[in-house]
Design a protein around this motif. Structure first.
Motif, short mmCIF file in Angstrom:
data_model
loop_
_atom_site.label_atom_id
_atom_site.label_comp_id
_atom_site.label_asym_id
_atom_site.label_seq_id
_atom_site.Cartn_x
_atom_site.Cartn_y
_atom_site.Cartn_z
N ASP A 265 -25.65 -4.10 3.91
CA ASP A 265 -26.96 -3.89 4.55
C ASP A 265 -27.02 -2.51 4.14
OD1 ASP A 265 -28.28 -5.75 5.36
OD2 ASP A 265 -26.97 -5.23 7.91
N VAL A 266 -27.89 -1.76 3.33
CA VAL A 266 -28.02 -0.39 2.95
C VAL A 266 -29.61 0.39 3.87
CG1 VAL A 266 -29.11 0.99 1.57
CG2 VAL A 266 -27.99 -0.82 0.85
N ALA A 267 -28.99 0.86 4.90
CA ALA A 267 -29.47 2.04 5.17
C ALA A 267 -30.82 3.33 4.78
CB ALA A 267 -29.04 2.97 6.30
N LYS A 268 -32.15 3.99 4.90
CA LYS A 268 -32.70 3.82 4.41
C LYS A 268 -32.14 5.47 4.60
CE LYS A 268 -37.57 6.21 4.91
NZ LYS A 268 -38.23 6.06 2.95
N GLY A 269 -32.32 6.07 3.20
CA GLY A 269 -31.37 7.96 3.45
C GLY A 269 -30.31 7.45 2.22
N LEU B 252 -32.90 10.51 -1.18
CA LEU B 252 -33.47 8.63 -1.82
C LEU B 252 -32.30 8.09 -1.54
CD1 LEU B 252 -36.13 7.48 -3.57
CD2 LEU B 252 -34.54 8.31 -5.78
N THR B 253 -32.94 6.84 -1.17
CA THR B 253 -31.63 5.58 -1.13
C THR B 253 -31.05 5.43 -2.28
OG1 THR B 253 -33.25 4.80 1.24
CG2 THR B 253 -31.52 2.96 -0.45
N CYS B 254 -30.15 5.50 -2.96
CA CYS B 254 -29.28 4.96 -3.65
C CYS B 254 -28.78 4.11 -3.92
CB CYS B 254 -28.56 6.64 -4.83
SG CYS B 254 -30.40 7.43 -5.25
N LEU B 255 -28.30 3.17 -4.82
CA LEU B 255 -27.25 2.12 -5.02
C LEU B 255 -26.54 2.22 -6.19
CD1 LEU B 255 -28.84 0.50 -2.65
CD2 LEU B 255 -27.74 -1.34 -3.78
N ILE B 256 -25.40 2.50 -6.66
CA ILE B 256 -24.72 3.51 -7.79
C ILE B 256 -23.88 2.65 -8.29
CG2 ILE B 256 -23.69 5.47 -8.32
CD1 ILE B 256 -25.07 7.07 -6.18
N VAL B 257 -23.59 2.05 -9.34
CA VAL B 257 -22.61 1.24 -9.70
C VAL B 257 -21.75 2.17 -10.78
CG1 VAL B 257 -21.50 -0.39 -11.36
CG2 VAL B 257 -23.60 -1.17 -9.70
N THR B 258 -20.22 2.69 -10.20
CA THR B 258 -20.35 4.23 -11.17
C THR B 258 -18.59 3.49 -11.21
OG1 THR B 258 -19.53 6.10 -11.34
CG2 THR B 258 -19.75 5.06 -8.80
N HIS B 259 -18.01 3.86 -12.24
CA HIS B 259 -16.76 4.41 -12.64
C HIS B 259 -16.11 5.81 -12.55
CE1 HIS B 259 -15.91 0.37 -14.12
NE2 HIS B 259 -16.83 0.19 -15.03
N GLU B 260 -17.00 6.88 -12.09
CA GLU B 260 -16.31 7.74 -11.37
C GLU B 260 -16.05 8.16 -10.25
OE1 GLU B 260 -16.71 9.83 -13.71
OE2 GLU B 260 -17.77 9.41 -15.13
#
Length: 254
Positions: A37-41, A201-209
């Motif tokens: 689940d991802v909440a707004k923001g 802003l709602t953000c989904l970030i795939v990252t190695h950082e």
């Protein structure tokens, strides 16, 4: 009797909801029952080794990849619905990839303007004003007339971010957007994403950082071999993981 209509989505509900999402490519099962689940923001960082299904997962959210089983709701709308208007979905869900995919024969400003003008048929003058404001937002004022070949990798990636923002999305997906960059240009791109997170802003970030994930994420998901191994606040996952697979991964990258 006609079926009851699905209640309208409201901002107190998850803006993105995944339930038991599965995806295979041939005999290879890449996603093995993902629930999230991802909440707004909210800012979500997804970490894990290469091949763990991270990129496939976020590509499923904006229907670039079709799922085999399960459910993905974006603002209450089922992404797996065959009657889905994909253009409407991608207005809500912007995506930035590892590769910039800019048009080399168009200026930075023209790249940012293209989709709103040519796809959404919006007024060119209004779009240009918005595009110039977005170029300022990603700290590229003065580069509007530059062509991609005249820009550094980090600058091109920031143009790509501005181009996605020009569609006024409610959600942004970032797929390892710094992986192809020189180390000195990574920071400027991460700073741009950090500002979007701070703006709510709602953000989904795939990252190695991992340092970036620790700073900006509200929630971190560690994936491996197509499953979510564990998830929680960054201080828990990155500093005090419970699972041995998470510990072994972090020992390699921290």
């Amino acid at each position: 009797m006609a079926p009851a209509e699905q209640p309208a989505w409201t901002p107190d509900q998850p803006i993105v909801r995944l339930r038991d999402v599965r995806k295979s490519f041939g005999s290879l099962e890449v996603l093995k029952g993902i629930t999230m689940d991802v909440a707004k923001g909210e800012a979500i960082c997804i970490i894990g080794p290469s091949g763990s299904g991270k990129s496939t997962l976020i590509r499923c959210i904006n229907a670039l990849v079709a799922i085999d089983e399960g459910s993905i709701l974006v603002e209450g709308q089922e992404v797996n619905d065959p009657k889905l208007d994909k253009l409407a979905l991608r207005r809500k869900v912007g995506m930035v990839f590892q590769q910039y995919n800019l048009f080399p024969h168009k200026t930075a400003l023209q790249n940012v303007m293209m989709a709103p003008v040519h796809v959404l048929k919006q007024d060119r003058r209004e779009v240009e004003d918005r595009a110039r404001a977005l170029m300022r937002k990603v700290r590229l004022e003065g580069k509007e007339d530059a062509y991609p070949g005249e820009l550094s990798g980090g600058q091109q990636q920031r143009v790509a971010i501005a181009r996605s923002l020009a569609m006024r999305p409610d959600i942004m997906l970032f797929d390892e957007v710094t992986a192809a960059l020189d180390p000195e240009t990574v920071k400027e791109v991460l700073q741009t994403i950090r500002q979007l997170v701070e703006d709510g802003l709602t953000c989904l970030i795939v990252t190695h950082e991992m340092g970036f994930a620790r700073e900006v994420a509200d929630h971190v998901y560690f994936t491996d071999r197509g499953v979510i191994v564990e998830h929680g606040p960054p201080r828990d996952i990155l500093s005090n993981p419970r699972e041995e697979r998470t510990k072994a991964f972090l020992e390699q990258v921290l």
